[in-house]
Each structure stands twice: as C-alpha cells, then as structure tokens.
Write an enzyme that holds these catalytic residues in place. Structure first.
Site, mmCIF file in Angstrom:
data_model
loop_
_atom_site.group_PDB
_atom_site.id
_atom_site.type_symbol
_atom_site.label_atom_id
_atom_site.label_comp_id
_atom_site.label_asym_id
_atom_site.label_seq_id
_atom_site.Cartn_x
_atom_site.Cartn_y
_atom_site.Cartn_z
ATOM 1 N N TYR A 87 37.755 9.835 25.991
ATOM 2 C CA TYR A 87 36.402 10.269 26.395
ATOM 3 C C TYR A 87 36.327 10.397 27.917
ATOM 4 C CZ TYR A 87 31.867 9.129 28.411
ATOM 5 O OH TYR A 87 30.763 9.097 29.241
ATOM 6 N N HIS A 88 36.751 9.361 28.634
ATOM 7 C CA HIS A 88 36.663 9.411 30.095
ATOM 8 C C HIS A 88 37.534 10.543 30.658
ATOM 9 C CE1 HIS A 88 35.193 5.198 29.460
ATOM 10 N NE2 HIS A 88 34.361 5.577 30.398
ATOM 11 N N LYS A 101 35.679 13.673 30.790
ATOM 12 C CA LYS A 101 34.722 13.720 31.913
ATOM 13 C C LYS A 101 35.443 14.173 33.191
ATOM 14 C CE LYS A 101 30.795 12.166 30.582
ATOM 15 N NZ LYS A 101 29.735 13.065 30.078
ATOM 16 N N THR A 117 31.009 9.962 34.800
ATOM 17 C CA THR A 117 31.050 8.505 34.639
ATOM 18 C C THR A 117 31.937 7.866 35.712
ATOM 19 O OG1 THR A 117 32.164 6.821 33.303
ATOM 20 C CG2 THR A 117 32.568 9.068 32.669
ATOM 21 N N SER A 161 40.301 6.118 28.755
ATOM 22 C CA SER A 161 40.078 6.492 27.352
ATOM 23 C C SER A 161 40.091 8.014 27.300
ATOM 24 C CB SER A 161 38.732 5.976 26.815
ATOM 25 O OG SER A 161 37.670 6.818 27.246
HETATM 26 N N1 LIG Z 1 24.559 5.725 28.533
HETATM 27 C C1 LIG Z 1 25.474 5.337 29.404
HETATM 28 O O1 LIG Z 1 25.666 4.141 29.661
HETATM 29 C C2 LIG Z 1 26.286 6.372 30.151
HETATM 30 C C3 LIG Z 1 27.135 5.942 31.185
HETATM 31 C C4 LIG Z 1 27.870 6.898 31.881
HETATM 32 C C5 LIG Z 1 27.775 8.244 31.535
HETATM 33 N N2 LIG Z 1 26.950 8.634 30.521
HETATM 34 C C6 LIG Z 1 26.863 10.053 30.194
HETATM 35 O O2 LIG Z 1 25.506 10.448 30.220
HETATM 36 C C7 LIG Z 1 25.259 11.424 29.222
HETATM 37 C C8 LIG Z 1 24.105 10.971 28.343
HETATM 38 O O3 LIG Z 1 24.476 9.738 27.742
HETATM 39 P P1 LIG Z 1 23.610 9.090 26.598
HETATM 40 O O4 LIG Z 1 23.897 7.639 26.613
HETATM 41 O O5 LIG Z 1 22.221 9.566 26.678
HETATM 42 O O6 LIG Z 1 24.321 9.723 25.308
HETATM 43 P P2 LIG Z 1 23.668 10.058 23.896
HETATM 44 O O7 LIG Z 1 24.776 10.207 22.925
HETATM 45 O O8 LIG Z 1 22.594 9.092 23.568
HETATM 46 O O9 LIG Z 1 22.999 11.474 24.152
HETATM 47 C C9 LIG Z 1 23.708 12.683 24.079
HETATM 48 C C10 LIG Z 1 22.925 13.608 23.164
HETATM 49 O O10 LIG Z 1 23.599 14.867 23.148
HETATM 50 C C11 LIG Z 1 23.619 15.360 21.826
HETATM 51 N N3 LIG Z 1 24.778 16.253 21.725
HETATM 52 C C12 LIG Z 1 26.095 15.942 21.789
HETATM 53 N N4 LIG Z 1 26.840 17.055 21.681
HETATM 54 C C13 LIG Z 1 25.976 18.093 21.557
HETATM 55 C C14 LIG Z 1 26.145 19.486 21.409
HETATM 56 N N5 LIG Z 1 27.350 20.038 21.346
HETATM 57 N N6 LIG Z 1 25.031 20.267 21.307
HETATM 58 C C15 LIG Z 1 23.789 19.726 21.353
HETATM 59 N N7 LIG Z 1 23.578 18.393 21.497
HETATM 60 C C16 LIG Z 1 24.662 17.589 21.590
HETATM 61 C C17 LIG Z 1 23.699 14.131 20.934
HETATM 62 O O11 LIG Z 1 23.184 14.381 19.636
HETATM 63 C C18 LIG Z 1 22.851 13.123 21.718
HETATM 64 O O12 LIG Z 1 21.514 13.124 21.284
HETATM 65 C C19 LIG Z 1 26.562 11.628 28.468
HETATM 66 O O13 LIG Z 1 27.220 12.757 28.968
HETATM 67 C C20 LIG Z 1 27.349 10.377 28.805
HETATM 68 O O14 LIG Z 1 28.714 10.636 28.776
HETATM 69 C C21 LIG Z 1 26.203 7.714 29.819
#
Ligand SMILES: NC(=O)c1ccc[n+]([C@@H]2O[C@H](COP(=O)([O-])OP(=O)(O)OC[C@H]3O[C@@H](n4cnc5c(N)ncnc54)[C@H](O)[C@@H]3O)[C@@H](O)[C@H]2O)c1
Length: 383
Positions: A181-182, A185, A144, A179
């Site tokens: 969370y960040h 990452k 991120t 945070s």
């Molecule tokens: N959506 C955004 O705006 C955004 C921005 C920056 C970074 N990201 C990163 O991109 C990635 C995807 O984001 P997203 O928005 O699709 O998130 P999301 O939560 O919608 O999708 C993540 C999926 O992973 C699954 N999951 C989590 N832990 C797990 C585990 N231990 N085993 C199996 N499945 C597991 C969850 O059930 C979920 O379906 C993440 O790593 C997030 O940090 C997202």
C-alpha cells in the site's frame, strides 16, 4: 469554490465534505462504497454503521440548508469521472479515493493487485481529467508519512537538496515503503510529479501520519453525521484500536518491541490541513509537499497513554507485546520536519488525556456492537 471530494464516504471524506460545505463552498462527492463492501466481505465493519451517502446529505441539508452533491461510482472509470469534471468544473479536487490499508495490501496477491490498480489508476484518471477539462484545478492528494520509511537521517518536507561531486540538485526526498500500500503512495507521488513537470499541473501532496479521533465540529451536531470508526486490524488506526481494546478488555496489541515511532494527527487537524491547502494553492507547475503530522510517539507511548486514561476511567487495561507481523525496523532514528502547515496557519489539537477520554466514552456507548474477532486476524507480511 467548487470542491470535488473523491472517496467522500470514507473516514476523512465525509467530514471533509461537511467542513467545506459549512464554510459556504459548493461540494460534490464521489465514492463507490469500496470500503463498506470490503468491511462486509472481511467481517470488519465499523463500530457504528453510518447512514448511506444520500441519507447523510439529507440529514446535513436538513441541519444546515446546504446541499452536497453525491455520485456513486468508481474513480478508476475514466468516462464517469470526466463527465463529472465537465459538469462541475471543480476548482479543487481532493483525492482520498484509494485503498488505504497496509494489511489489506499484504493479504494476498489479489488484494495487492487491486491496491496497485485502484490507487494508481484513480490518480492517473484525476491527472487526465484535470488536464483535459480544467488545468486550473488544484489537486490535493493524500499521501502518507509511510512513504519515507524510517531513514537514519532527518526527514524533510518532501524535497531534498543533494550535493554530488561539487554540483547541487533538488530531488524528491528518498522514499522506501514498508508495505505494498505505501509503495503505491510513492508511485502516486512520482506519477503526479511527472505530470506536474509535463503538463504544468498544480498539486499539493500531503504526507499524512496515522489519524485518530472521530469528533469534528460538523460531525458532532448529529450522531448520524459522525464519520466511520474502524478498530479492526485491516482498517483501524493504532490509537482508535487501542481505545477499543481498552474498553472490551483485549490486551493492547503492541507489535514487537513497540519502539517504532511515527507522526500522528487528530482528525480535526487533518481537515484543517486540507482546508488550508485548498485556500492557499501552489502556483502552476508546482508539486508542493507537506508532512501532515502534529507530534510523534512510539507505539509504547501511545499504549501507555491509553493504559493510564483507561485505568483512571475504571477499565482493567493490559498491555501485550505480540510477534511483529510486519517487516519493519523497530529501533530507529526518527526526526521528520513538519513546520509547513503550521506556518500556513494550522493550530494543532494535541493528543491530551481529554481526547482519549472522549474516545473511550464514545466506544463505551457502543460497546455492544464491537466484533472482538476483527481485532487480531493475523495478517503477516512474510507468511
Ligand atoms: N486515515 C489515516 O490514518 C490515513 C493516514 C495516512 C494517509 N491516509 C490517506 O488518506 C486518504 C483517505 O483515508 P481514509 O482513512 O479516509 O480512507 P477511507 O478508506 O476511509 O476512505 C477512502 C474512500 O474512498 C473510496 N474509494 C476507494 N477507491 C475508490 C474508487 N476507485 N472510486 C471511488 N471511491 C473509492 C472508499 O470506498 C472510501 O470510502 C487515503 O488515500 C489514505 O491512504 C489516511
């Protein structure tokens, strides 16, 4: 190619499965439904409840004839993960399987501990599975832009040349998150860099900004294939949230002065970036980093955009500044570089009025399902 998508039920995961599948790749997805269960636990389910993964793959196969293989299980369970690597020998593993919410990680100690454990062990397990089963496999990991924070200097794409007392060296660009969370990452990036140096893995780490939108080419073909759309304080991203707030007559929730600037990206471009990265892998022993955004806005600019489009569509939109629940700098310099993905072939879909209008229409159609209580629940960084 054989593509393994970790977190295939998520906002990005399911569209990614369909995107690669539509282009003729063999796709296998893993998810443990963490997000679905958590949304239920915290009373913040998405605007439309998506069919489960087995049902979605059935609908997809009926539409395209393409199969997507699904495993329901936890990426932090190493034996489960390794057996899938052995059975499928993926060429690319796309790692989304993390707890992705800053407010969730700041709820309490238990949620913080879960975020640390889930995000770091999932990344560790993937590195080990690649090393033990197939070191050719390319890991694409979602990081991120929040890893960098808001430094008072230009943000480079992942790396930084330092000159110190007449000598030079290349380091990871300094990172300071706002945070827990960040912070996980940042720790992921550091861990992958360690294993790249030690085991010669090949990794692409995508520093993504907040993603907005719901419509992708594949998801548009059948409403049951659309990805999940969260608008709540825990899982919703800012633009998606503002659109829902405009439709239900909730003031647009600007935290503090609204002068915080971030880089944003349309979900279609997010998929394109992951696809381009998969098609152009880095060489072995390389950690390649891209900043995955296409334009920057202040929170005020985003709110003004939704205000203007919402007013035009007949909504009575109000903008309100709330005490900032986060500990972050509000007035800051922000100049990130993000040319790498465009040089590789990305043609951005920018945030136009039409994009906001399309979202407003989707939300309007599902207005009756919106849970107003989930919009502001008051998670504070410094309680
Ligand atoms: N959506 C955004 O705006 C955004 C921005 C920056 C970074 N990201 C990163 O991109 C990635 C995807 O984001 P997203 O928005 O699709 O998130 P999301 O939560 O919608 O999708 C993540 C999926 O992973 C699954 N999951 C989590 N832990 C797990 C585990 N231990 N085993 C199996 N499945 C597991 C969850 O059930 C979920 O379906 C993440 O790593 C997030 O940090 C997202």
């Amino acid at each position: 190619m054989r593509i393994l998508v970790m977190g295939c039920d998520g906002y990005m995961g399911w569209p990614t499965c369909m995107h690669f599948s539509s282009k003729g790749h063999e796709v296998i997805g893993i998810d443990n439904y963490f997000k679905r269960y958590t949304a239920l636990e915290l009373d913040c389910e998405p605007i439309v409840l998506n069919p489960n993964l087995v049902e979605r793959t059935r609908i997809w196969e009926g539409l395209t004839g393409n199969k997507i293989g699904i495993y329901i299980g936890d990426v932090t369970d190493y034996h489960f993960l390794k057996s899938i690597f052995i059975d499928h020998k993926p060429d690319v593993v796309i790692h989304y399987a993390e707890q992705p919410s800053a407010p969730y990680s700041m709820l309490n100690r238990e949620k913080a501990a879960f975020t640390l454990q889930n995000n770091l062990i999932s990344t560790l397990n993937i590195a080990y599975a690649v090393k033990e089963v197939n070191t050719q496999c390319h890991i694409i990991k979602l990081g991120t832009m929040g890893e960098y924070g808001t430094p008072n200097i230009d943000i480079e794409e992942g790396w930084f040349d330092i000159e110190h007392k007449g000598r030079t060296e290349k380091f990871l660009f300094p990172r300071q998150a706002s945070s827990l969370y960040h912070t996980t990452k940042i720790q992921d990036t550091d861990m992958l860099w360690y294993y790249v140096r030690t085991w010669g893995l090949r990794v692409t780490d995508l520093m993504q900004g907040p993603v907005y939108g719901i419509f992708t080419d594949e998801g548009k073909q059948d409403s049951r294939l659309m990805t999940n759309f969260h608008y709540d304080e825990i899982f919703g991203t800012v633009l998606n949230r503002f659109v829902v707030q405009a439709v239900v007559g909730h003031p647009l929730t600007i935290y503090g002065s609204g002068t915080q600037i971030r880089g944003y990206i349309n979900i279609k471009d997010s998929l394109a970036c992951v696809y381009l990265s998969a098609m152009h892998p880095p060489e072995h022993g390389k950690l390649r980093i891209f900043n995955q955004i296409t334009e920057t806005f202040s929170v005020n600019e985003l709110a003004e955009k939704v205000y203007a489009v919402g007013k035009k569509a007949g909504y009575s939109v109000e903008i309100k500044h709330y005490d900032n629940p986060r500990v972050e700098t509000e007035d800051h310099y922000y100049n990130p570089k993000y040319t790498g993905l465009m040089e590789m072939g990305l043609h951005p879909n920018y945030l136009t009025d039409e994009v906001v209008e399309e979202l407003l229409c989707l939300v309007e159609r599902n207005k009756g399902c919106i849970n107003k209580n989930s919009i502001l629940r008051g998670v504070k960084w410094n309680k």
